[in-house]
Design an enzyme around this catalytic site. Sequence first.
Site, PDB file in Angstrom:
ATOM      1  N   CYS A 101      85.054  79.258  90.807  1.00 37.93           N
ATOM      2  CA  CYS A 101      86.296  79.036  90.077  1.00 37.93           C
ATOM      3  C   CYS A 101      86.098  79.435  88.616  1.00 37.93           C
ATOM      4  O   CYS A 101      84.987  79.639  88.164  1.00 37.93           O
ATOM      5  CB  CYS A 101      86.747  77.582  90.176  1.00 37.93           C
ATOM      6  SG  CYS A 101      85.509  76.412  89.635  1.00 37.93           S
ATOM      7  N   CYS A 145      83.930  77.277  86.525  1.00 37.36           N
ATOM      8  CA  CYS A 145      82.501  77.394  86.800  1.00 37.36           C
ATOM      9  C   CYS A 145      81.889  78.512  85.960  1.00 37.36           C
ATOM     10  O   CYS A 145      80.799  78.368  85.414  1.00 37.36           O
ATOM     11  CB  CYS A 145      82.279  77.678  88.287  1.00 37.36           C
ATOM     12  SG  CYS A 145      83.238  76.606  89.373  1.00 37.36           S
TER      13      CYS A 145
END
Lengths: 336, 80
Positions: B13, B16
């Site tokens: 994501c 992240c």
Amino acid sequence: MFDPFYPFDWLATQIVTKILGLSLKSHLGSSLHFFLYDVPKVLTLVVVISFAVGTMQSFLQPEKVRHLLEGKRTLFGNILAATVGIFTPFCSCSAVPLFIGFLEAGVPLGVTFSYLIAAPMVNEVAVVLLWGLFGFKVTLIYIGFGVALAIIAGYIIGMMKLEKWVESFVWQLQQAHRHEGRELDDLDSNLTWKQRWEQGRYQASEIFHSVWMYVVAGIAIGAGIHGYVPTDFITTWAGASNPLAVPLAVVLGVPLYANIAGVLPITEALVNKGMPLGTVLSFTMAVTALSLPEMVILRKVLRPQLLVIFISLVTVGIIAIGYLFNLLLATSPPVS
Amino acid sequence: MSAIKIEILGSGCKKCHQLEANARTAVSTLGIEAEVAHITDSIEIAKRGILSTPALAVNGKVVSKGKLISPAEIEQLLAP
């Protein structure tokens, strides 16, 4: 009723009639008003709501949810899980860790599914768009039907005792972890308000950046339909008289995961021209709850049989909701 | 002294990737020797007992999870 969006409407009307000198009844004037009213309204809502939700979500970490649901029996557990799912963050990228983590802690399979259905369906992007485009009542109905679907589908999966179709390594992990402590659970309990707002701000900016282009493009297309496509055309193809409209909307919705922000504004224009709202609800649910990437990710922990049952239950449920809502709408005064 | 091992646990994501960037910033600010790895296998993430991504582990121990933290906060976590 008090309309919180009145200032946007006023401003759009002023620009179209006073500055551009167009009538709101003309094709171009009505298209432009639609666009100038919807874009600022929806984008403001996106920022405000995703900030509020992002801040609030720092209070409801999945660990707390898991603790809440641990050992809860069916039905009550399903209801609780679906309700909590409204408020918690969900990203299909953490579906697998979440699924394993819940089962590991002894949350029943059916209850876990109730959460897995409700959490993505009631997400801030869908809620913001429904609210901005269709009003608060429609949003509440969407949430209500979504939660009901999550409860019922989760309950059925629980009753069917399908634990055998969860990949076996998940249960081995459960054995392995049973005796370990939960020292990780306390990591988030001491967030300051500044940190919570920071999470909210980040959430708002991330969502804004990922959806604004779709929103503007979607509203532009919607504006075109609003001003130029004749109503008869829409009622014939997407109206209540076409019984296939609901399933068709569901089929179209599944691959559109990322683009809901662009597609819902188009449906707003279609609804104004006579497409029934139930079809929109089904469509939105299909986009959020049956996202293709999530299914691919879940395949890592679910055997194909269980995945198929899960998808079928949700699909049937969504289609039923669309028909039910269109039926209710046809026999009672319009909602909005 | 051996290098510190920093692991970013997240399945791709946006947050992240931002966390990984922040971790690298923190490492270079502190001027320490560290190896930054990004773990994207969701089953491996689950095995670490993480429910929400992104998470940050230092020398195998999870020190933050479910949120994006700033380089300054990571520096504090890396300080002995």
